[in-house]
Design an enzyme around this catalytic site. Structure first.
Site, PDB file in Angstrom:
ATOM      1  N   THR A 386      45.985  36.777  37.745  1.00 51.04           N
ATOM      2  CA  THR A 386      47.123  37.221  37.956  1.00 51.04           C
ATOM      3  C   THR A 386      48.129  36.506  37.685  1.00 51.04           C
ATOM      4  O   THR A 386      47.902  35.157  38.292  1.00 51.04           O
ATOM      5  CB  THR A 386      47.212  38.398  38.723  1.00 51.04           C
ATOM      6  N   GLY A 479      43.211  39.858  42.445  1.00 52.00           N
ATOM      7  CA  GLY A 479      42.308  40.830  42.528  1.00 52.00           C
ATOM      8  C   GLY A 479      42.346  41.609  43.396  1.00 52.00           C
ATOM      9  O   GLY A 479      43.751  41.356  44.064  1.00 52.00           O
TER      10      GLY A 479
HETATM   11  O1  DON Z   1      45.425  45.230  38.776  1.00 49.92           O
HETATM   12  C1  DON Z   1      45.111  44.600  39.742  1.00 49.92           C
HETATM   13  O2  DON Z   1      44.924  44.546  40.672  1.00 49.92           O
HETATM   14  C2  DON Z   1      43.626  43.407  38.786  1.00 49.92           C
HETATM   15  N1  DON Z   1      43.597  43.493  37.658  1.00 49.92           N
HETATM   16  C3  DON Z   1      44.764  42.170  38.962  1.00 49.92           C
HETATM   17  C4  DON Z   1      43.876  40.773  38.579  1.00 49.92           C
HETATM   18  C5  DON Z   1      43.840  39.980  39.478  1.00 49.92           C
HETATM   19  O3  DON Z   1      45.244  39.139  39.682  1.00 49.92           O
HETATM   20  C6  DON Z   1      43.239  37.876  39.224  1.00 49.92           C
HETATM   21  N2  DON Z   1      43.806  37.132  39.648  1.00 49.92           N
HETATM   22  N3  DON Z   1      43.125  36.496  40.178  1.00 49.92           N
END
Ligand code: DON
Length: 575
Positions: A386, A479
């Site tokens: 993200t 995440g």
């Molecule tokens: O919306 C969420 O919580 C996840 N899809 C976020 C994914 C994420 O942060 C991946 N990064 N490292």
């Protein structure tokens, strides 16, 4: 503390035929110079993002008289070009905004399940999950929200012309930009996966050799898509040529997103969630993100305890944080979901009495076992990528945006002819009670798959004020660790007196109820502290980097201090 990564622009070989790239690199070199001297104080504006070019794009917009939202829109589209792991037009995200008048807004441009989605769509005939079906390929894709999100942000707050905010993204896609070393390595690692899902080929694959730092990544199809969005706005993406290409991509490969799904997608303005912590006012994202409620719950849980007296990552500090995290993540699994579809008990979850009662049974002698911790019963039950970036302008308008394709490069699917990556956000739904998602998160009815519903997110774009004045803009990828990272950065500033860069660089740890273990980064939690906590029943599982926080702090003298995470290519640009 570790210094934030210095960008590797100086060792890049610049192709002399491409003047605009040379100018861009010079600009970055200059801003790098400015960045190195950042203690000399920026007052007029700052952008901290995952990529040096995107940060520079944002500052250019501020210098042209754009406000923080204008800059954020330009950064968002630029990231979709220069940071394809997570910057996106094929994904979604959240924005928290604070105006110079101290008014707040939250924009939910999270993806939605397609109209044809069903609760059991990732289970086989025996009711078991089909491996990676919600993660890789066409069935993993949620209806993208990023473009409508930026259109709505611009309609409400934009000062500069939409077409001018899109221009840097068009140029960067058409003329190319030099890959950083980290990016070249990541793209090389994914080469075979990209081939698997993109038999037609994609600009992200270097057919001739491996990518290396300094190579230009040119994305011609993406440039055309950006041009369409530039000239037609929302219609340039959700209708017409791009929409048709996306639906063709789906139909040819077993995906289920329809033209109707695209046409009907709407980003939504929401009421932000907010609460006070030790005299600071913390404003964050409501559902469909879990981030805001969970962050505010964690802060309220630890507020009665003297963390600053105990000290950073000392025994009792770690214990109280972990016990709070255990309880909040148990609640998340049960009670949090898209509030348009499920009656999330927001007020009950945020009620201080409820939160303090949840912490009542913690013991300093012994770890609570997660097996024994279930979700609470709040009242009012009626109802690995993200990216985050932070922007502050000269008037004190502030934007926190976290946006994603879910994991790195999302579903790995690039829309043929349109050149952009699609998300794999469907994995953030709970596909079956007891089955963890990619980040080990559990869920039930509140976050079950339903047509047109938004999948629960952990993204936590957050703004903190003190006495009505802007203090901090913060957020991160990661995440399930997003919430605990933002939590720790706020504690680092408020309780442990750190500056912004120090608070971002400081090592972090994570606990999420289940699995029942503390996950420290390499430098986090000293060995003697760890040994004493192990004796009390806490389990530790060492892990790699947690998050990439990009944040801005307004110091007492009104100057801005950025915090760019050394865990990535993240870069501060101010003026
Ligand atoms: O919306 C969420 O919580 C996840 N899809 C976020 C994914 C994420 O942060 C991946 N990064 N490292």
């Amino acid at each position: 503390m570790v210094k934030p990564r210095q960008i590797s622009i100086f060792c890049i070989k610049v192709p002399c035929f491409n003047r605009s790239i040379v100018i861009l690199l010079l600009g970055i070199a200059l801003c790098q110079f400015a960045y190195a001297k950042q203690d000399t104080a920026y007052r007029n504006g700052m952008v901290v993002s995952a990529h040096p070019i995107a940060s520079q794009v944002g500052i250019d917009v501020l210098k042209k008289g754009g406000n923080a939202v204008d800059a954020a829109i330009a950064v968002k589209f630029a990231l979709a070009v220069v940071y394809p792991n997570a910057g996106n037009i094929g994904g979604g995200g959240f924005m928290v905004f604070r105006s110079s008048q101290n008014e707040y807004a939250a924009l939910d441009f999270r993806e939605k399940a397609p109209g044809m989605a069903t609760r059991d769509m990732y289970l086989d005939e025996t009711g078991e999950p089909v491996s990676r079906l919600s993660l890789d390929g066409h069935l993993a894709v949620g209806v993208p929200g990023s473009v409508d999100g930026m259109v709505k942000a611009h309609e409400r707050y934009g000062k500069l012309l939409w077409k001018d905010l899109l221009q840097p993204a068009v140029d960067l896609a058409r003329k190319g930009f030099p890959l950083t070393e980290m990016q070249a390595n990541e793209l090389n690692r994914r080469k075979e996966s990209f081939k698997r899902f993109n038999s037609h080929g994609t600009a992200l694959i270097n057919e001739k050799a491996d990518w290396k730092a300094g190579d230009l990544l040119i994305q011609k199809e993406l440039a055309k898509t950006m041009k369409r969005i530039q000239s037609k706005g929302r219609r340039g993406f959700y209708e017409g040529k791009v929409a048709k290409l996306l639906v063709r991509e789906m139909k040819d490969n077993g995906g289920i997103i329809s033209l109707e799904d695209l046409k009907n997608y709407e980003a939504k303005w929401r009421e932000p969630v907010a609460n006070d912590y030790r005299g600071y006012h913390v404003v964050s994202m409501p559902p469909s993100s879990s981030g805001g409620i969970a962050l505010l719950s964690l802060l309220k849980s630890v507020e009665p305890y003297p963390l600053s007296h105990w000290g950073f990552q000392q025994d009792s500090t770690v214990q109280v944080m972990v016990e709070a995290e255990r309880r909040v993540y148990a609640d998340r699994a049960e009670h949090y979901g898209d509030a348009d579809f499920y009656p999330v008990p927001l007020a009950g979850l945020l009620d201080s009495n409820y939160i303090h009662a949840r912490m009542q049974d913690i013991s300093f002698e012994r770890a609570t076992s997660s097996e024994s911790v279930s979700h609470g019963k709040p009242v009012g039950y009626e109802s690995e990528e993200t990216t985050h970036f932070s922007v502050v302008d000269k008037d004190g308008n502030a934007v926190a945006i976290t946006t994603t394709l879910n994991n790195s490069y999302g579903s790995l699917v690039v829309v043929k002819g349109a050149g952009f990556l699609l998300n794999d956000e469907m994995d953030d739904f709970s596909m079956k009670p007891g089955v963890p998602n990619l980040y080990g998160l559990l869920g039930g009815k509140a976050n079950a798959i339903e047509a047109n519903k938004r999948m629960l997110s952990a993204m936590t774009p957050t703004i903190v004020t003190k006495d009505g004045k802007l203090l901090m803009v913060v957020g991160t990828p990661g995440g399930s660790t997003i919430i605990t990272s933002v939590f720790q950065v706020i504690l680092n500033v408020v309780d442990f007196g750190m500056g912004m860069q120090e608070a971002v660089s400081a090592p972090r740890f994570h606990h999420q109820w289940l699995p029942d273990n503390i996950q420290p980064e390499k430098e986090a939690i000293a060995e003697d502290v760890r040994a004493r906590l192990e004796a009390k029943g806490y389990q530790f599982v060492q892990r790699g980097n947690i998050g990439r926080v990009d944040a801005i702090l307004v110091k007492a003298d009104g100057t801005l201090e950025g915090g760019a995470d050394h865990r990535g290519d993240d870069t501060i640009v101010g003026y």
